[in-house]
Each structure stands twice: as structure tokens, then as C-alpha cells.
Write a protein that holds these residues in place. Structure first.
Motif, PDB file in Angstrom:
ATOM      1  N   GLU A  74       0.974 -13.477  -8.971  1.00  0.00           N
ATOM      2  CA  GLU A  74       1.969 -12.988  -9.927  1.00  0.00           C
ATOM      3  C   GLU A  74       1.856 -11.480  -9.956  1.00  0.00           C
ATOM      4  O   GLU A  74       2.795 -10.774  -9.668  1.00  0.00           O
ATOM      5  N   ASP A  75       0.653 -11.017 -10.290  1.00  0.00           N
ATOM      6  CA  ASP A  75       0.401  -9.588 -10.229  1.00  0.00           C
ATOM      7  C   ASP A  75      -0.263  -9.258  -8.904  1.00  0.00           C
ATOM      8  O   ASP A  75      -0.800 -10.134  -8.230  1.00  0.00           O
ATOM      9  N   GLN A  84       2.340  -4.318 -11.155  1.00  0.00           N
ATOM     10  CA  GLN A  84       3.305  -5.352 -11.535  1.00  0.00           C
ATOM     11  C   GLN A  84       4.496  -5.295 -10.596  1.00  0.00           C
ATOM     12  O   GLN A  84       5.083  -4.229 -10.376  1.00  0.00           O
ATOM     13  N   ARG A  85       4.828  -6.451 -10.053  1.00  0.00           N
ATOM     14  CA  ARG A  85       5.835  -6.528  -8.992  1.00  0.00           C
ATOM     15  C   ARG A  85       7.171  -5.911  -9.380  1.00  0.00           C
ATOM     16  O   ARG A  85       7.847  -5.290  -8.557  1.00  0.00           O
ATOM     17  N   MET A  86       7.581  -6.092 -10.607  1.00  0.00           N
ATOM     18  CA  MET A  86       8.916  -5.638 -11.013  1.00  0.00           C
ATOM     19  C   MET A  86       8.926  -4.208 -11.556  1.00  0.00           C
ATOM     20  O   MET A  86       9.960  -3.729 -12.025  1.00  0.00           O
ATOM     21  N   ASN A 128      14.441 -11.999  -2.863  1.00  0.00           N
ATOM     22  CA  ASN A 128      14.018 -12.384  -4.209  1.00  0.00           C
ATOM     23  C   ASN A 128      12.631 -11.807  -4.489  1.00  0.00           C
ATOM     24  O   ASN A 128      11.633 -12.232  -3.921  1.00  0.00           O
ATOM     25  N   LYS A 129      12.568 -10.818  -5.392  1.00  0.00           N
ATOM     26  CA  LYS A 129      11.315 -10.102  -5.667  1.00  0.00           C
ATOM     27  C   LYS A 129      10.197 -11.003  -6.180  1.00  0.00           C
ATOM     28  O   LYS A 129       9.021 -10.685  -6.013  1.00  0.00           O
ATOM     29  N   SER A 130      10.557 -12.107  -6.823  1.00  0.00           N
ATOM     30  CA  SER A 130       9.496 -12.941  -7.402  1.00  0.00           C
ATOM     31  C   SER A 130       8.794 -13.812  -6.358  1.00  0.00           C
ATOM     32  O   SER A 130       7.749 -14.387  -6.644  1.00  0.00           O
TER      33      SER A 130
END
Length: 159
Positions: A74-75, A84-86, A128-130
Motif C-alpha cells: 500500500e505504502d 505514499q503512492r498518491m 491505475n495508480k493503486s
């Protein structure tokens, strides 16, 4: 001609398309780590453990690509710092990473400059960034931004 497109792919028969791939072996130092490729770093940041990061950062090619495949992330981490990815900081990290890699590999930097003014493309990425640490858009945007910056510095004398 003017409509030329470079489709970046490690398996390409064309030198430029292959060498601009994240998997390409381009040794460089980043944040005190010895890195073997951009791909190694992008997979390595999925690991929280710093010695695992160092191990993966040093890799290149499909070996590097495989490393993070099964990691549920996730991180993302570099040393003990959480990315943090976003976040905006993640964009800064990407820009910094590519800058260092290309700057420390002058032949590769020149290959990137030689693609000017043509379009760069990467058709095998996700957007898709996630689910990916690097979208196709981020990849192309980062490379193109650095290319244009270096092009201006060299050819227009702008700093």
C-alpha cells in the motif's frame, strides 16, 4: 519523419527503445544505494526492510521486474521514509530517480535527447495508480519532462 514514435520496450529490436526501458542495466547511485536499474528501485520500494531494498535496487532486467510481483503493498519505502503512492512527494521521487539515473549514465541521457522532438510511448503499462508503482502516463511524462529540460539547457542555453 515527424510522426515518429518510440515505443519503449526492453524486448525491442531497436537500441533506443530498449535502452530507455526501466529494465535496462544502468548502474547509478540513489539515496546512498547502489542501483542497477530504474526497475530495481521501483520494485525495491515495495519492501519495508532496508536490506531487502538494497538487494532489489541492485537488480535489472526481468530479474528486477519479478521481485515485487507477489508483494502486497500500500505504502512504499525508501530507507525508513514512507512514500505514499498518491502523494505529490511520490511525483518528486520519480522525477528525482530518473534524473539521477540518466545524469549518471551520459550515453543513455544522450539517447533520450536524440529522441527529441518525437513522441515517446509505452504500450504495455497500466494506468491505475493503486495497482502499479508507475503508470504508463507517469513514465512517459517523467521521461519527456527531463528530455525537454535537458534539451533547452543544451540547445537554447537556458538554465
Amino acid at each position: 519523419g515527424n510522426g515518429m514514435v518510440y515505443n519503449i520496450d526492453y524486448r525491442s529490436k531497436k537500441v533506443v527503445e530498449r535502452n530507455l526501458s526501466n529494465l535496462h542495466h544502468s548502474p547509478f547511485y540513489y539515496q546512498g544505494f547502489q542501483c542497477g536499474s530504474i526497475e530495481g528501485v521501483l520494485q525495491g520500494i515495495k519492501f519495508r526492510n532496508v536490506s531487502e531494498q538494497a538487494r532489489v535496487f541492485a537488480l535489472y532486467g526481468f530479474n528486477a521486474k519479478q521481485q515485487g510481483k507477489l508483494v502486497k503493498w500500500e505504502d512504499l519505502y525508501i530507507k525508513d521514509a514512507c512514500l505514499q503512492r498518491m502523494s505529490y512527494m511520490y511525483e518528486v521521487f520519480l522525477n528525482d530517480l530518473y534524473y539521477e539515473c540518466f545524469n549518471q549514465n551520459p550515453d543513455r541521457k544522450q539517447l533520450l535527447l536524440d529522441t527529441h522532438p518525437h513522441q515517446l510511448r509505452h504500450t504495455i503499462g497500466h494506468n491505475n495508480k493503486s495497482i502499479t508503482v508507475l503508470t504508463e502516463k507517469e513514465f512517459i511524462f517523467t521521461l519527456t519532462t527531463l528530455r525537454e529540460m535537458w534539451y533547452r539547457e543544451i540547445f537554447l542555453g537556458e538554465i
